[in-house]
Write a protein that holds these residues in place. Structure first.
Motif, PDB file in Angstrom:
ATOM      1  N   MET A   1      27.505   3.553 -42.484  1.00 44.86           N
ATOM      2  CA  MET A   1      27.764   5.308 -42.541  1.00 44.86           C
ATOM      3  C   MET A   1      27.536   6.172 -43.892  1.00 44.86           C
ATOM      4  N   PRO A   2      26.704   7.284 -43.608  1.00 48.02           N
ATOM      5  CA  PRO A   2      25.701   7.321 -44.604  1.00 48.02           C
ATOM      6  C   PRO A   2      26.350   7.661 -46.120  1.00 48.02           C
ATOM      7  N   THR A   3      25.256   7.358 -46.691  1.00 48.19           N
ATOM      8  CA  THR A   3      25.185   7.139 -48.581  1.00 48.19           C
ATOM      9  C   THR A   3      25.814   8.680 -48.450  1.00 48.19           C
ATOM     10  N   ALA A   4      26.396   9.294 -49.807  1.00 43.95           N
ATOM     11  CA  ALA A   4      27.220  10.391 -50.355  1.00 43.95           C
ATOM     12  C   ALA A   4      25.557  11.794 -50.319  1.00 43.95           C
ATOM     13  N   ARG A   5      24.208  10.921 -50.891  1.00 48.73           N
ATOM     14  CA  ARG A   5      23.299  11.574 -50.981  1.00 48.73           C
ATOM     15  C   ARG A   5      22.634  12.044 -48.959  1.00 48.73           C
ATOM     16  N   ALA A   6      22.626  10.829 -48.235  1.00 49.19           N
ATOM     17  CA  ALA A   6      22.468  11.654 -46.772  1.00 49.19           C
ATOM     18  C   ALA A   6      23.389  13.159 -46.429  1.00 49.19           C
ATOM     19  N   GLN A   7      24.978  12.850 -46.779  1.00 47.07           N
ATOM     20  CA  GLN A   7      25.600  13.641 -46.191  1.00 47.07           C
ATOM     21  C   GLN A   7      25.429  15.040 -46.751  1.00 47.07           C
ATOM     22  N   ARG A   8      24.989  14.811 -47.824  1.00 48.62           N
ATOM     23  CA  ARG A   8      24.423  16.239 -48.529  1.00 48.62           C
ATOM     24  C   ARG A   8      23.807  16.858 -47.958  1.00 48.62           C
ATOM     25  N   GLY A   9      22.537  16.278 -47.692  1.00 52.86           N
ATOM     26  CA  GLY A   9      21.292  16.637 -47.419  1.00 52.86           C
ATOM     27  C   GLY A   9      21.258  17.065 -45.275  1.00 52.86           C
ATOM     28  N   ALA A  10      22.613  16.088 -45.269  1.00 49.20           N
ATOM     29  CA  ALA A  10      22.546  16.836 -43.731  1.00 49.20           C
ATOM     30  C   ALA A  10      23.386  18.190 -43.702  1.00 49.20           C
ATOM     31  N   ALA A  11      24.449  18.011 -44.429  1.00 46.99           N
ATOM     32  CA  ALA A  11      24.975  19.721 -45.185  1.00 46.99           C
ATOM     33  C   ALA A  11      24.498  20.346 -45.330  1.00 46.99           C
ATOM     34  N   VAL A  12      23.745  20.352 -45.694  1.00 49.13           N
ATOM     35  CA  VAL A  12      22.095  21.231 -46.533  1.00 49.13           C
ATOM     36  C   VAL A  12      21.481  21.471 -45.368  1.00 49.13           C
ATOM     37  N   GLU A  13      21.037  20.695 -44.718  1.00 47.88           N
ATOM     38  CA  GLU A  13      20.204  20.867 -43.308  1.00 47.88           C
ATOM     39  C   GLU A  13      20.564  21.935 -42.216  1.00 47.88           C
ATOM     40  N   ALA A  14      22.835  21.840 -41.665  1.00 44.86           N
ATOM     41  CA  ALA A  14      22.447  22.400 -41.516  1.00 44.86           C
ATOM     42  C   ALA A  14      22.889  24.154 -41.443  1.00 44.86           C
ATOM     43  N   ALA A  15      23.355  24.331 -43.132  1.00 39.37           N
ATOM     44  CA  ALA A  15      23.018  25.491 -44.038  1.00 39.37           C
ATOM     45  C   ALA A  15      22.419  26.204 -42.967  1.00 39.37           C
ATOM     46  N   ALA A  16      20.762  25.673 -42.874  1.00 42.35           N
ATOM     47  CA  ALA A  16      19.895  26.210 -43.294  1.00 42.35           C
ATOM     48  C   ALA A  16      19.946  26.691 -41.886  1.00 42.35           C
ATOM     49  N   GLN A  17      20.275  25.192 -41.256  1.00 39.21           N
ATOM     50  CA  GLN A  17      19.699  25.645 -39.874  1.00 39.21           C
ATOM     51  C   GLN A  17      20.677  27.011 -39.148  1.00 39.21           C
ATOM     52  N   ALA A  18      22.061  27.509 -39.841  1.00 38.10           N
ATOM     53  CA  ALA A  18      22.839  28.374 -39.487  1.00 38.10           C
ATOM     54  C   ALA A  18      21.936  29.641 -40.047  1.00 38.10           C
ATOM     55  N   TYR A  19      21.618  30.015 -41.317  1.00 39.45           N
ATOM     56  CA  TYR A  19      21.599  30.817 -42.324  1.00 39.45           C
ATOM     57  C   TYR A  19      19.439  31.499 -41.457  1.00 39.45           C
ATOM     58  N   LEU A  20      19.156  30.155 -40.368  1.00 34.59           N
ATOM     59  CA  LEU A  20      17.649  30.817 -39.904  1.00 34.59           C
ATOM     60  C   LEU A  20      18.255  31.266 -38.913  1.00 34.59           C
ATOM     61  N   CYS A  21      19.321  30.532 -37.901  1.00 34.14           N
ATOM     62  CA  CYS A  21      19.799  31.404 -36.738  1.00 34.14           C
ATOM     63  C   CYS A  21      20.093  32.609 -36.765  1.00 34.14           C
ATOM     64  N   ASN A  22      21.307  33.228 -37.982  1.00 34.36           N
ATOM     65  CA  ASN A  22      21.241  34.329 -38.032  1.00 34.36           C
ATOM     66  C   ASN A  22      20.446  34.782 -38.637  1.00 34.36           C
ATOM     67  N   ALA A  23      19.204  34.980 -38.687  1.00 32.96           N
ATOM     68  CA  ALA A  23      18.209  35.840 -38.827  1.00 32.96           C
ATOM     69  C   ALA A  23      17.361  35.693 -37.862  1.00 32.96           C
TER      70      ALA A  23
END
Length: 122
Positions: A1-23
């Protein structure tokens, strides 16, 4: 099970990817791991391969995440990018650049630093 930090990192990376895709960028790879380094996101911007480092901090104080991409980190990113390109020869002949997504806060605020550093800076 991923740590809270790893989950946070994955969520931020997903948000960054979505942001760049929108661009208008297109995803090629995420979390590409190589000996000595990892590429958070590899994207396509027209004919350019973009290696994106995503850095998250709880607040924008103390220089934020972008300030943590120091010379040592840049060298690791360059090495990982070279290894990625050696395993993707079709991309190796195309231009490339290094971007940084500086993220902070909740929900994450994103600041995209295009062409954040160059190979000759390393």
């Amino acid at each position: 099970m991923p740590t809270a930090r790893a989950q946070r990192g994955a969520a931020v990376e997903a948000a960054a990817q979505a942001y760049l895709c929108n661009a208008g960028l297109q995803p090629i790879s995420a979390n590409a791991r190589y000996r000595g380094g990892e590429l958070d996101l590899v994207m396509r911007d027209g004919d350019t391969t973009v290696f994106v480092e995503v850095r998250y901090r709880a607040s924008a104080g103390f220089g934020g995440g972008a300030a943590s991409v120091d010379l040592r980190k840049r060298r690791k990113l360059v090495l990982a990018a070279q290894l990625f390109l050696s395993s993707h020869p079709a991309l190796a002949a195309q231009p490339c650049r290094f971007d940084v997504i500086d993220a902070w806060g909740e929900p994450p605020q994103l600041n995209w630093l295009r062409d954040a550093f160059r190979l000759e800076d390393c």
